[in-house]
Design a protein around this motif. Structure first.
Motif, mmCIF file in Angstrom:
data_model
loop_
_atom_site.group_PDB
_atom_site.id
_atom_site.type_symbol
_atom_site.label_atom_id
_atom_site.label_comp_id
_atom_site.label_asym_id
_atom_site.label_seq_id
_atom_site.Cartn_x
_atom_site.Cartn_y
_atom_site.Cartn_z
ATOM 1 N N ILE A 29 0.777 -1.088 -0.101
ATOM 2 C CA ILE A 29 0.012 0.013 -0.065
ATOM 3 C C ILE A 29 0.878 1.085 0.034
ATOM 4 C CG2 ILE A 29 -1.673 1.418 1.230
ATOM 5 C CD1 ILE A 29 -2.607 -1.402 2.609
ATOM 6 N N PRO A 30 0.673 2.174 -0.767
ATOM 7 C CA PRO A 30 1.389 3.453 -0.946
ATOM 8 C C PRO A 30 1.556 4.130 0.390
ATOM 9 C CG PRO A 30 -0.077 3.434 -2.772
ATOM 10 C CD PRO A 30 -0.525 2.072 -1.806
ATOM 11 N N ARG A 31 2.418 4.733 0.781
ATOM 12 C CA ARG A 31 2.786 5.323 2.148
ATOM 13 C C ARG A 31 1.748 6.342 2.222
ATOM 14 N NH1 ARG A 31 7.568 4.544 4.976
ATOM 15 N NH2 ARG A 31 8.870 2.940 3.645
ATOM 16 N N VAL A 32 1.436 7.196 1.173
ATOM 17 C CA VAL A 32 0.528 8.424 1.259
ATOM 18 C C VAL A 32 -1.019 7.976 1.674
ATOM 19 C CG1 VAL A 32 -0.160 8.431 -1.112
ATOM 20 C CG2 VAL A 32 -0.137 10.524 0.289
ATOM 21 N N ALA A 33 -1.215 6.691 1.226
ATOM 22 C CA ALA A 33 -2.558 6.154 1.662
ATOM 23 C C ALA A 33 -2.566 5.956 3.295
ATOM 24 C CB ALA A 33 -2.952 4.959 0.850
ATOM 25 N N LEU A 34 -1.462 5.269 3.757
ATOM 26 C CA LEU A 34 -1.392 4.968 5.072
ATOM 27 C C LEU A 34 -1.516 6.248 5.982
ATOM 28 C CD1 LEU A 34 1.394 2.062 4.872
ATOM 29 C CD2 LEU A 34 -1.034 1.927 5.320
ATOM 30 N N PHE A 35 -0.674 7.290 5.294
ATOM 31 C CA PHE A 35 -0.606 8.633 6.056
ATOM 32 C C PHE A 35 -2.063 8.984 6.114
ATOM 33 C CE2 PHE A 35 -0.847 13.062 5.717
ATOM 34 C CZ PHE A 35 -0.329 13.625 6.876
ATOM 35 N N PHE A 36 -2.877 9.194 5.270
ATOM 36 C CA PHE A 36 -4.164 9.796 5.126
ATOM 37 C C PHE A 36 -5.093 8.803 6.185
ATOM 38 C CE2 PHE A 36 -3.012 12.144 1.396
ATOM 39 C CZ PHE A 36 -3.441 13.443 1.888
ATOM 40 N N LEU A 37 -4.936 7.535 6.312
ATOM 41 C CA LEU A 37 -5.699 6.507 6.912
ATOM 42 C C LEU A 37 -5.279 6.720 8.474
ATOM 43 C CD1 LEU A 37 -5.516 3.192 4.926
ATOM 44 C CD2 LEU A 37 -7.496 4.611 5.484
ATOM 45 N N VAL A 38 -4.183 6.929 8.993
ATOM 46 C CA VAL A 38 -3.785 7.420 10.119
ATOM 47 C C VAL A 38 -4.262 8.647 10.411
ATOM 48 C CG1 VAL A 38 -1.964 7.762 11.649
ATOM 49 C CG2 VAL A 38 -1.808 5.847 10.252
ATOM 50 N N THR A 39 -4.020 9.596 9.772
ATOM 51 C CA THR A 39 -4.559 11.102 9.883
ATOM 52 C C THR A 39 -6.075 11.025 10.201
ATOM 53 O OG1 THR A 39 -2.924 11.946 8.781
ATOM 54 C CG2 THR A 39 -4.692 13.458 9.172
ATOM 55 N N THR A 40 -6.898 10.276 9.371
ATOM 56 C CA THR A 40 -8.310 10.409 9.562
ATOM 57 C C THR A 40 -8.645 9.880 10.771
ATOM 58 O OG1 THR A 40 -8.646 10.035 7.241
ATOM 59 C CG2 THR A 40 -10.672 9.572 8.481
ATOM 60 N N ALA A 41 -8.107 8.539 11.248
ATOM 61 C CA ALA A 41 -8.392 8.088 12.528
ATOM 62 C C ALA A 41 -8.276 8.836 13.503
ATOM 63 C CB ALA A 41 -7.713 6.646 12.523
ATOM 64 N N LEU A 42 -6.942 9.386 13.421
ATOM 65 C CA LEU A 42 -6.481 10.429 14.744
ATOM 66 C C LEU A 42 -7.441 11.662 14.590
ATOM 67 C CD1 LEU A 42 -2.874 10.583 14.286
ATOM 68 C CD2 LEU A 42 -4.160 9.400 16.274
ATOM 69 N N PHE A 43 -8.010 12.205 13.631
ATOM 70 C CA PHE A 43 -8.962 13.226 13.664
ATOM 71 C C PHE A 43 -10.499 12.749 14.077
ATOM 72 C CE2 PHE A 43 -12.827 15.505 11.492
ATOM 73 C CZ PHE A 43 -12.301 16.768 11.773
ATOM 74 N N ALA A 44 -10.775 11.663 13.777
ATOM 75 C CA ALA A 44 -11.919 10.845 14.367
ATOM 76 C C ALA A 44 -11.890 10.775 15.788
ATOM 77 C CB ALA A 44 -12.453 9.690 13.287
ATOM 78 N N LEU A 45 -10.910 10.418 16.458
ATOM 79 C CA LEU A 45 -10.621 10.279 17.939
ATOM 80 C C LEU A 45 -10.801 11.369 18.342
ATOM 81 C CD1 LEU A 45 -9.985 8.431 20.072
ATOM 82 C CD2 LEU A 45 -7.599 8.429 19.400
ATOM 83 N N GLY A 46 -10.048 12.539 17.774
ATOM 84 C CA GLY A 46 -10.029 13.833 18.501
ATOM 85 C C GLY A 46 -11.427 14.407 18.554
ATOM 86 N N TYR A 47 -12.167 14.447 17.349
ATOM 87 C CA TYR A 47 -13.401 14.890 17.238
ATOM 88 C C TYR A 47 -14.425 14.331 18.449
ATOM 89 C CZ TYR A 47 -17.681 16.885 15.259
ATOM 90 O OH TYR A 47 -18.785 17.658 14.999
ATOM 91 N N TRP A 48 -14.080 13.032 18.686
ATOM 92 C CA TRP A 48 -15.232 12.373 19.577
ATOM 93 C C TRP A 48 -14.812 12.791 20.990
ATOM 94 C CZ3 TRP A 48 -13.627 6.505 17.627
ATOM 95 C CH2 TRP A 48 -14.360 6.255 16.536
ATOM 96 N N ILE A 49 -13.565 13.128 21.170
ATOM 97 C CA ILE A 49 -12.964 13.639 22.684
ATOM 98 C C ILE A 49 -13.760 15.063 22.650
ATOM 99 C CG2 ILE A 49 -11.337 14.193 24.165
ATOM 100 C CD1 ILE A 49 -9.578 11.873 22.783
ATOM 101 N N LEU A 50 -13.439 16.059 21.480
ATOM 102 C CA LEU A 50 -13.751 17.317 21.890
ATOM 103 C C LEU A 50 -15.144 17.749 21.596
ATOM 104 C CD1 LEU A 50 -10.427 18.827 20.223
ATOM 105 C CD2 LEU A 50 -10.782 18.640 22.392
ATOM 106 N N MET A 51 -15.659 17.138 20.748
ATOM 107 C CA MET A 51 -17.283 17.670 20.171
ATOM 108 C C MET A 51 -18.355 16.743 20.534
ATOM 109 S SD MET A 51 -16.378 20.563 18.698
ATOM 110 C CE MET A 51 -17.628 20.825 17.647
ATOM 111 N N PRO A 52 -19.420 17.069 20.544
ATOM 112 C CA PRO A 52 -20.510 16.122 20.888
ATOM 113 C C PRO A 52 -20.885 15.014 19.649
ATOM 114 C CG PRO A 52 -21.422 18.479 21.114
ATOM 115 C CD PRO A 52 -20.089 18.407 20.614
#
Length: 296
Positions: A29-52
């Motif tokens: 799998i291209p590294r850029v795809a892994l980067f965006f997958l990880v970034t999306t997961a971190l963003f979702a986790l942060g959103y769950w913690i900070l926002m309703p």
């Protein structure tokens, strides 16, 4: 059984799968795809913690930021209502001349009037108020009952030939159908009427014009005036301008004289609020060129 091998072109190992001679490379799998997958997961986790985010039966997780979209919308609605209350009170308290003298207030009135007109009047008069066959052009400044804002307000309120107890009443009799005028007389007066607005007449019409003038004086002047400029007291249109409700060509004018006309406009009292009636009167008056229709 799948058999892995080196692809001679790319040097990559294959997965060993083959479809009709096409083999699949075992490409990581291209590294850029892994980067965006990880970034999306971190963003979702942060959103769950900070926002309703998560529903919990009758409630939900509030988030560390305490952001509540419902409170934001409620506040915006309250602010809009407060702002509206300010100009609503002014419109209802001031007379038409005072409102027109206030450019900032008229900007609000025209914006609200445009929406009201589109919702209630445009189906007959068109979105720009220019009318159509059988429906007056409100942007032409040729008013049947008068074009000051107060008169326009009254016309909107009670309608024309409507079911309102105070409706404006207007009807043109059927001179030809009812046997008042003969066919040649209808043609003659039509030729005369068309000449009043400067239209080019055929040779036949020109020959009939003189007789038509006499017929007009005897049968039409009582409503349209001796100079054919109309009477706002009766809602009789000006026949000497170039504005026509039912068409100014020979056939249309003859049809109007022969069969008569009786327009209809519904009354809006009881359907629209007093504020809406006043705003519409101001807006409709402003449609005429130069805003002339709204002057007192």
């Amino acid at each position: 059984m799948a058999r892995e091998r080196h692809d001679p072109v790319t040097g990559q190992m294959t997965t060993g799968h083959e479809w009709n001679g096409i083999e699949e490379l075992d490409t990581p799998i291209p590294r850029v795809a892994l980067f965006f997958l990880v970034t999306t997961a971190l963003f979702a986790l942060g959103y769950w913690i900070l926002m309703p985010a998560w529903p919990l039966g009758v409630t939900y997780t509030r988030g560390l930021l305490g952001f509540d979209q419902r409170e934001v919308v409620t506040r915006q609605v309250d602010e809009a209502a407060a702002a509206r209350a300010n100009w609503v009170e002014r419109v209802m308290a001031l007379d038409y001349a005072e409102i027109r003298a206030d450019a900032a207030l008229m900007e609000i009135v025209n914006e609200a009037g445009h929406a009201l007109f589109g919702d209630n009047c445009a189906v007959c008069h068109g979105t720009a108020g220019t009318g159509g066959p059988g429906f007056p052009d409100l942007a032409a400044g040729a008013w049947l009952w008068g074009g000051d804002a107060g008169t326009i307000h009254e016309t909107i309120r009670v309608g024309i030939n409507s079911g309102h107890d105070e409706t404006r009443m207007s009807q043109m009799m059927a001179f030809g159908r009812d046997g008042v005028l003969e066919r040649d007389e209808v043609r003659a007066v039509a030729a005369y009427v068309r000449s009043l607005s400067g239209q080019d007449l055929s040779a036949t019409e020109a020959a009939r014009r003189g007789a038509g003038e006499e017929i007009f004086a005897e049968n039409c002047a009582s409503c349209h005036g001796e100079d054919a400029t109309g009477m706002v007291e009766l809602g009789a249109p000006n026949l000497a301008d170039d504005v026509w409700i039912y068409g100014g060509d020979a056939q249309s004018v003859q049809a109007s004289i022969h069969g008569g006309r009786q327009g209809h406009m519904p009354h809006w009292e009881g359907r629209l609020k007093p504020l809406d009636l006043k705003v519409l009167a101001l807006y409709v008056g402003s449609l005429a060129a130069g805003g002339a229709g709204g002057e007192e």
